[in-house]
Each structure stands twice: as C-alpha cells, then as structure tokens.
Design an enzyme around this catalytic site. Sequence first.
Site, PDB file in Angstrom:
ATOM      1  N   SER A  40       7.075   3.405   3.224  1.00 36.72           N
ATOM      2  CA  SER A  40       6.576   2.712   4.536  1.00 36.72           C
ATOM      3  C   SER A  40       6.944   2.241   5.525  1.00 36.72           C
ATOM      4  CB  SER A  40       5.851   1.564   4.316  1.00 36.72           C
ATOM      5  OG  SER A  40       7.056   0.219   4.184  1.00 36.72           O
ATOM      6  N   VAL A  96       1.088  -0.759   0.090  1.00 34.71           N
ATOM      7  CA  VAL A  96       0.022  -0.227   0.087  1.00 34.71           C
ATOM      8  C   VAL A  96       1.039   0.869  -0.043  1.00 34.71           C
ATOM      9  CG1 VAL A  96      -1.427   0.593   0.879  1.00 34.71           C
ATOM     10  CG2 VAL A  96      -1.535  -0.841   1.234  1.00 34.71           C
ATOM     11  N   ALA A  97       1.511   1.178  -0.709  1.00 36.80           N
ATOM     12  CA  ALA A  97       2.718   1.857  -0.740  1.00 36.80           C
ATOM     13  C   ALA A  97       3.301   2.600   0.688  1.00 36.80           C
ATOM     14  CB  ALA A  97       2.596   3.348  -1.862  1.00 36.80           C
ATOM     15  N   CYS A  98       3.535   3.953   0.639  1.00 32.49           N
ATOM     16  CA  CYS A  98       3.611   4.044   2.311  1.00 32.49           C
ATOM     17  C   CYS A  98       3.122   3.841   3.013  1.00 32.49           C
ATOM     18  CB  CYS A  98       4.338   5.938   1.901  1.00 32.49           C
ATOM     19  SG  CYS A  98       5.574   6.998   0.737  1.00 32.49           S
ATOM     20  N   SER A  99       1.377   3.562   3.036  1.00 34.10           N
ATOM     21  CA  SER A  99       1.176   2.767   4.411  1.00 34.10           C
ATOM     22  C   SER A  99       1.061   2.003   4.433  1.00 34.10           C
ATOM     23  CB  SER A  99      -0.424   3.147   3.524  1.00 34.10           C
ATOM     24  OG  SER A  99      -0.745   5.330   4.168  1.00 34.10           O
TER      25      SER A  99
END
Length: 376
Positions: A337, A154-157
């Site tokens: 992340s 979820v990319a950076c998350s």
Amino acid sequence: MHQVVISGTGLYQPPHIISNAELVLAFNAYADLQNTEHAAAIAAGERTAITHSSVEFIEKASGIKQRYVLEKDGVLDPTRMYPRFAERADDQLSLMAEIAVDAALKALAAAGKQPADVDAVLCASANMQRPYPAMAVEIQAALGAGGYGFDMNVACSSATFAIEQAVNAVRSGASKCVLIVNPEITSAHLEWRDRDCHFIFGDVCTAIVIERAATATAADQWDIVSTHLATQFSNNIRNNFGFMNRAEDSDPLARDKTFRQEGRKVFKEVVPIAAAHIEAHLATLEQTPAKVRRFWLHQANLGMNQLIIKKLIGESMGSSGSDVAPLILDTYANTASAGSIIAFHEHRADLVAGDLGVICSFGAGYSVGSVIVRKI
Ligand code: CO8
C-alpha cells in the site's frame, strides 16, 4: 461540508538494503542445499529440482533493483529464508507500531501539527501484526493522539482506500485531522523460497496527514478534489494465513500461508482495470489524463506502469520512469500500500499551484483506488 487537504507526508525507511545480486546468491544457495538434500527423490522423478533465480530476469521482468528490509540476515540465510524478529513483550511497542510512529511523526512535522491535533488514526496495510488490539489504537496511544483508531486492509490499495475514509470523516465534520499510516512489513509474509516472487517486495512505512483546509498551515498543501474506489474479486493474488488455520488442521508453513500470485494474469487483468478506472474518475470532473501533471502510481512492476501510462496519455515511459509517472520501485521494490504514497512523498516538490495529480493504487482483491489532488 469542509474542504479537505493533504498537509503532510512521512516516510520510514528500514535500515537494510538487499540488492538483487545478494538476493539471488542466497536463493541459489538455498536451491542447491535443497536439491542436494533431495537428490534421490529428484533422480527418482518424485520431486522437481529448484531452478536458480537470476538478476537479469528480475530486472527485466519487474524493474526492481533492490529492496529495503527491517532484517536482512534471516532472509539471506539459505537455511532459513525469512526475517528473524525478536518477539516483544505485551508492554513493549510492537514493531509495526514503531515504524508507524516514526513515519507519523515526520508527516506531522511536515504538516506543522502536534499528535494532540489528530482525532483519528487509520492503520491501513496489507497485513497486520496481530488481530487485536488494533495496531491503530496502539499507534494512537504511542503518539498521544486523540479520538479513535482502527485498522483496515485492502492489500496494495489500503492507503488510497484509507484516504477516502479520512476525507469523508473530515469533509462531514466528524473529524478535524486524520492520520493515516501504512506500515508494510512485507518481508514477513513474502515467500522468499519461491523464485517466481522472491524479488517482488520490500519493507517501508508511509504516513499521511489529512485535515480541514481551514486549519492547515503547512507550506505544501494538496486539495483532495475527489476519490474513487472499486473492487472486483479475484484469487490471482492470495494469502490463506489466518486464525482459522489451526482449527482447519492445516500446515502453518504450507505454501498458501504466504503471498502467492498468478503474476502474468495479474499483470494482464489489472492494467486495463487501473487505466479505465483513472480515466473514468477524471471524466467525472470533466478532466482528461492529458491534463494531469503527475501520476503517482502503485509500484508493483515497471511494465505495468509503462502500459498504464501508454493507455492514458499515449506516452512511452523509460525504464527509470518519467516526469509524468515517477518510479520508485527500482529502489524500494513493491511496498504494497505504501508504493504510490512513497512516489507522492518523493516526487511532488516541483509541481506548482493549480497542477492536477492522481495518486492511484491497484492490487489484490482486485482493488483499485484513485485520489485526484490539486496543488494549492
Ligand atoms: N529468475 C529466473 N527466471 C525466473 C524467475 C527468477 N526469479 N522467476 C520466474 N522465472 C521464469 C519462469 O519460470 C518462466 O519460465 P518459463 O518461460 O520457462 O516457464 C519465465 O521466467 C517467465 O516467468 P513469468 O511468466 O512468471 O514472468 P513475468 O514476465 O510474468 O514476470 C512478474 C513475473 C514480475 C511477477 C510479473 O508477472 C508481475 O509483476 N506481474 C504483476 C504482479 C503484481 O503486480 N502483483 C501485485 C501483487 S501485490 C499486491 O496486490 C499486494 C499483496 C499484498 C502484499 C504481499 C507482501 C508479501
């Protein structure tokens, strides 16, 4: 239902640092080489000259002063501008798994756990080295962990979204001890030849141990009070690299096959989303931002974090962060992340039992994830 805690974190720090000065020197040399090579086309108005980057701009626009990378020479070679990694045979541990194992062993040691205590491994990262077999399964095998593993992006998350999956698994009784790893080799999917973004990212790996409170023995434990995730589609941060490229006959080196973004739009749109998300999440527990002892925010841009904190608690934050919202992006840059987890890893020792904290990530998707924790 089981009470769930974070009982350990670990950090792998790559061996090389690239300062802004080194980065700008290499970029400007690349720009000069390109401009000389294409001088005729530039003079004829068929091509735009590449403009120099600057250390002053980078520090003012982002707050980033340096970044860690796994390989430095390829990135700084003006005739190459991306890292140089030796391809590994199928029977060798892959690079992503190698840095994940390093961070994982440190997190397990902090938690006082053995790899055999782990019954689920989640590899949560903005990019995977390959589609399959899952990185998590290779990491599980390299560690000697049990249970199962899977990858998620979820990319950076990715880390906060993985925390919710781990919490649900442990709370329900499906798992006893979940290991999350966030190996971020951003240097391999960053476009180092684009001055708008060449300074943003760095490599790192973080790891988190999440287990039943009943089995936790670590001196430092964090009750996971609540998690809350949200997504909202946006093309403003995008990377089109993928398995369809070959079938679409697209150029694998085209600009859209690495990280690209509309930085200004991201800044403007994500700050209110993140601040409102945190506030609404706290409200579900009848808490307010003012009651939070520390925010471990995603580390993308100093200005973004300053605005989020201003919106949440009305406090102005300096260029080196603040006690309530520590900054790590000055030394690590944006590590996708891993950013909020590095902040949590490095800046929690001074909190005391009962203190409330929020780990919050935000980024491509758009995505935002918050984890409310309380020091035990
Ligand atoms: N040096 C000098 N000048 C520059 C440079 C440079 N390097 N770059 C741009 N400029 C110029 C521009 O051309 C522009 O000039 P002009 O005014 O003449 O047009 C001027 O400086 C201002 O440019 P910007 O408007 O672009 O500058 P900003 O103040 O907006 O700062 C930032 C740019 C720092 C990118 C800022 O917009 C920002 O940080 N935005 C938020 C971005 C963000 O948080 N993104 C999250 C992405 S991370 C994520 O979700 C995970 C993705 C997966 C990981 C990928 C790993 C590779």
